[in-house]
Design a protein around this motif. Structure first.
Motif, PDB file in Angstrom:
ATOM      1  N   PHE A  24       0.839  -1.198   0.000  1.00 45.25           N
ATOM      2  CA  PHE A  24       0.000   0.000   0.000  1.00 45.25           C
ATOM      3  C   PHE A  24       0.879   1.254   0.000  1.00 45.25           C
ATOM      4  O   PHE A  24       2.061   1.200   0.365  1.00 45.25           O
ATOM      5  N   MET A  25       0.290   2.361  -0.417  1.00 44.75           N
ATOM      6  CA  MET A  25       0.993   3.650  -0.360  1.00 44.75           C
ATOM      7  C   MET A  25       1.533   3.877   1.061  1.00 44.75           C
ATOM      8  O   MET A  25       0.850   3.571   2.038  1.00 44.75           O
ATOM      9  N   LYS A  29       8.149   1.428   0.247  1.00 42.84           N
ATOM     10  CA  LYS A  29       8.724   0.621  -0.842  1.00 42.84           C
ATOM     11  C   LYS A  29       9.970   1.252  -1.470  1.00 42.84           C
ATOM     12  O   LYS A  29      10.976   0.572  -1.669  1.00 42.84           O
ATOM     13  N   ASP A  48       6.457   4.536 -10.537  1.00 45.13           N
ATOM     14  CA  ASP A  48       5.958   5.912 -10.637  1.00 45.13           C
ATOM     15  C   ASP A  48       6.981   6.818 -11.339  1.00 45.13           C
ATOM     16  O   ASP A  48       6.623   7.599 -12.216  1.00 45.13           O
ATOM     17  N   ILE A  59       2.378  12.355 -11.511  1.00 43.91           N
ATOM     18  CA  ILE A  59       1.280  11.383 -11.374  1.00 43.91           C
ATOM     19  C   ILE A  59      -0.043  12.130 -11.166  1.00 43.91           C
ATOM     20  O   ILE A  59      -1.062  11.786 -11.775  1.00 43.91           O
ATOM     21  N   PHE A  63      -3.321  11.841 -13.645  1.00 43.32           N
ATOM     22  CA  PHE A  63      -4.669  11.457 -13.205  1.00 43.32           C
ATOM     23  C   PHE A  63      -5.670  12.549 -13.608  1.00 43.32           C
ATOM     24  O   PHE A  63      -6.763  12.259 -14.099  1.00 43.32           O
ATOM     25  N   PHE A  71      -3.332   6.144 -16.590  1.00 44.30           N
ATOM     26  CA  PHE A  71      -2.169   5.950 -15.703  1.00 44.30           C
ATOM     27  C   PHE A  71      -1.853   4.463 -15.551  1.00 44.30           C
ATOM     28  O   PHE A  71      -0.690   4.047 -15.598  1.00 44.30           O
ATOM     29  N   ARG A  72      -2.898   3.641 -15.372  1.00 49.53           N
ATOM     30  CA  ARG A  72      -2.668   2.196 -15.167  1.00 49.53           C
ATOM     31  C   ARG A  72      -2.001   1.567 -16.392  1.00 49.53           C
ATOM     32  O   ARG A  72      -1.168   0.658 -16.255  1.00 49.53           O
ATOM     33  N   GLU A  75       1.557   2.523 -16.296  1.00 48.64           N
ATOM     34  CA  GLU A  75       2.188   1.785 -15.197  1.00 48.64           C
ATOM     35  C   GLU A  75       2.547   0.354 -15.650  1.00 48.64           C
ATOM     36  O   GLU A  75       3.645  -0.139 -15.369  1.00 48.64           O
ATOM     37  N   THR A  93       7.026  -0.762  -6.708  1.00 46.98           N
ATOM     38  CA  THR A  93       5.833  -0.534  -7.531  1.00 46.98           C
ATOM     39  C   THR A  93       4.877   0.437  -6.841  1.00 46.98           C
ATOM     40  O   THR A  93       4.878   0.546  -5.616  1.00 46.98           O
ATOM     41  N   GLY A  94       4.053   1.098  -7.625  1.00 45.33           N
ATOM     42  CA  GLY A  94       2.991   1.926  -7.061  1.00 45.33           C
ATOM     43  C   GLY A  94       1.989   1.012  -6.361  1.00 45.33           C
ATOM     44  O   GLY A  94       1.815  -0.149  -6.773  1.00 45.33           O
ATOM     45  N   GLY A  96      -1.067   0.510  -6.425  1.00 46.73           N
ATOM     46  CA  GLY A  96      -2.181  -0.093  -7.149  1.00 46.73           C
ATOM     47  C   GLY A  96      -1.756  -1.013  -8.291  1.00 46.73           C
ATOM     48  O   GLY A  96      -2.605  -1.577  -8.985  1.00 46.73           O
ATOM     49  N   PRO A 134      -2.945  11.348  -5.863  1.00 45.68           N
ATOM     50  CA  PRO A 134      -4.305  11.798  -6.178  1.00 45.68           C
ATOM     51  C   PRO A 134      -5.402  10.974  -5.517  1.00 45.68           C
ATOM     52  O   PRO A 134      -6.469  11.508  -5.196  1.00 45.68           O
ATOM     53  N   LEU A 135      -5.151   9.689  -5.266  1.00 39.10           N
ATOM     54  CA  LEU A 135      -6.199   8.850  -4.680  1.00 39.10           C
ATOM     55  C   LEU A 135      -6.467   9.196  -3.210  1.00 39.10           C
ATOM     56  O   LEU A 135      -7.438   8.742  -2.632  1.00 39.10           O
ATOM     57  N   ARG A 151      -8.780  -2.990  -0.819  1.00 36.47           N
ATOM     58  CA  ARG A 151      -7.630  -3.758  -1.322  1.00 36.47           C
ATOM     59  C   ARG A 151      -7.187  -4.865  -0.370  1.00 36.47           C
ATOM     60  O   ARG A 151      -6.077  -5.384  -0.520  1.00 36.47           O
TER      61      ARG A 151
HETATM   62  C1  S3P Z   1      -1.238   4.502  -6.142  1.00 38.11           C
HETATM   63  C2  S3P Z   1      -0.040   4.554  -5.468  1.00 38.11           C
HETATM   64  C3  S3P Z   1       0.997   5.538  -5.805  1.00 38.11           C
HETATM   65  C4  S3P Z   1       0.889   5.964  -7.277  1.00 38.11           C
HETATM   66  C5  S3P Z   1      -0.493   6.432  -7.580  1.00 38.11           C
HETATM   67  C6  S3P Z   1      -1.561   5.382  -7.306  1.00 38.11           C
HETATM   68  C7  S3P Z   1      -2.246   3.484  -5.721  1.00 38.11           C
HETATM   69  O1  S3P Z   1       2.294   4.996  -5.565  1.00 38.11           O
HETATM   70  O2  S3P Z   1       1.234   4.896  -8.121  1.00 38.11           O
HETATM   71  O3  S3P Z   1      -0.729   7.611  -6.839  1.00 38.11           O
HETATM   72  O4  S3P Z   1      -3.184   3.211  -6.500  1.00 38.11           O
HETATM   73  O5  S3P Z   1      -2.092   2.911  -4.617  1.00 38.11           O
HETATM   74  P1  S3P Z   1       2.908   4.765  -4.079  1.00 38.11           P
HETATM   75  O6  S3P Z   1       2.402   3.437  -3.596  1.00 38.11           O
HETATM   76  O7  S3P Z   1       4.374   4.749  -4.320  1.00 38.11           O
HETATM   77  O8  S3P Z   1       2.468   5.892  -3.243  1.00 38.11           O
END
Ligand code: S3P
Length: 191
Positions: A24-25, A29, A48, A59, A63, A71-72, A75, A93-94, A96, A134-135, A151
């Motif tokens: 998760f964000m 990572k 990212d 990013i 979005f 974006f996906r 990615e 990885t991001g 998501g 942005p999320l 998630r």
């Molecule tokens: C996202 C996480 C972000 C980035 C985007 C979407 C997500 O990366 O890819 O804002 O969907 O969880 P980090 O996990 O590095 O913050």
């Protein structure tokens, strides 16, 4: 050969020279990727940054201008490029990236996948005041709660899971390193 003896894997089992960090964000990572890469003498990057370099905008801008599906796709392109690169790499990885089954398969096929976990409280503390994600815009604490719920289980496919609460990035890197050396193509415990 006994159960706990190590055997260097032969050429028919190519070593995996990619370590993929998922989570998760705010689970650390990118920081851990840097530490891990330094220990292994590998390069490191995150999806990212690759997307930002390829698209030429942040990013948040991506979005806002093109939406999340765009974006996906970017990615997935970045992930594929990194996983198939001809060089040892630690890839952060991001959060998501794991939502796509194709991405999960790619990660498992080309790399050793480690999930970094953190409690909701720790994540909220880390991402408070963040404007780059942005999320989480608006009410980050509420968004973290909602997304973590949505998630739950999304990171379970990883080969290793590390609970990072209370650990510094170096200790997390050591845990991932042990898992990598123990189960990757470099060494394998014989059955
Ligand atoms: C996202 C996480 C972000 C980035 C985007 C979407 C997500 O990366 O890819 O804002 O969907 O969880 P980090 O996990 O590095 O913050």
């Amino acid at each position: 050969m006994g159960r706990c003896e190590h055997q260097v894997v032969g050429e028919d089992q190519p070593s995996r020279s990619k370590i993929v960090l998922v989570g998760f964000m705010g689970t650390g990572k990118s920081t851990v990727a840097g530490q891990l890469a330094a220990r292994l003498g590998y390069g490191w990057t995150d999806t990212d940054s690759e997307v930002v370099a390829e698209e030429g905008c942040s990013i948040a801008e991506l979005f806002a201008r093109h939406g999340e599906p765009y974006f996906r796709e970017a990615e997935t392109r970045a992930l594929t490029r990194l996983l198939t690169a001809d060089t040892p790499l630690v890839i952060a990885t991001g959060g998501g990236t794991v939502l796509s089954e194709a991405n999960r398969e790619l990660m498992l096929r080309h790399g050793f996948v480690a999930a970094l976990r953190a409690s909701e409280a720790v994540i909220v503390q880390r991402v408070a005041g963040d404007t780059a994600r942005p999320l989480l815009a608006g009410d980050p604490a509420a968004k973290v709660r909602e997304l973590m719920k949505a998630r739950s289980g999304a990171y379970d496919f990883a080969q290793l899971s590390v609970d990072t609460d209370g650990l510094d990035p170096g200790a997390v890197a050591e845990s991932v390193l042990s898992g990598y050396l123990g189960t990757s193509g470099l060494y394998r415990v014989s059955e």
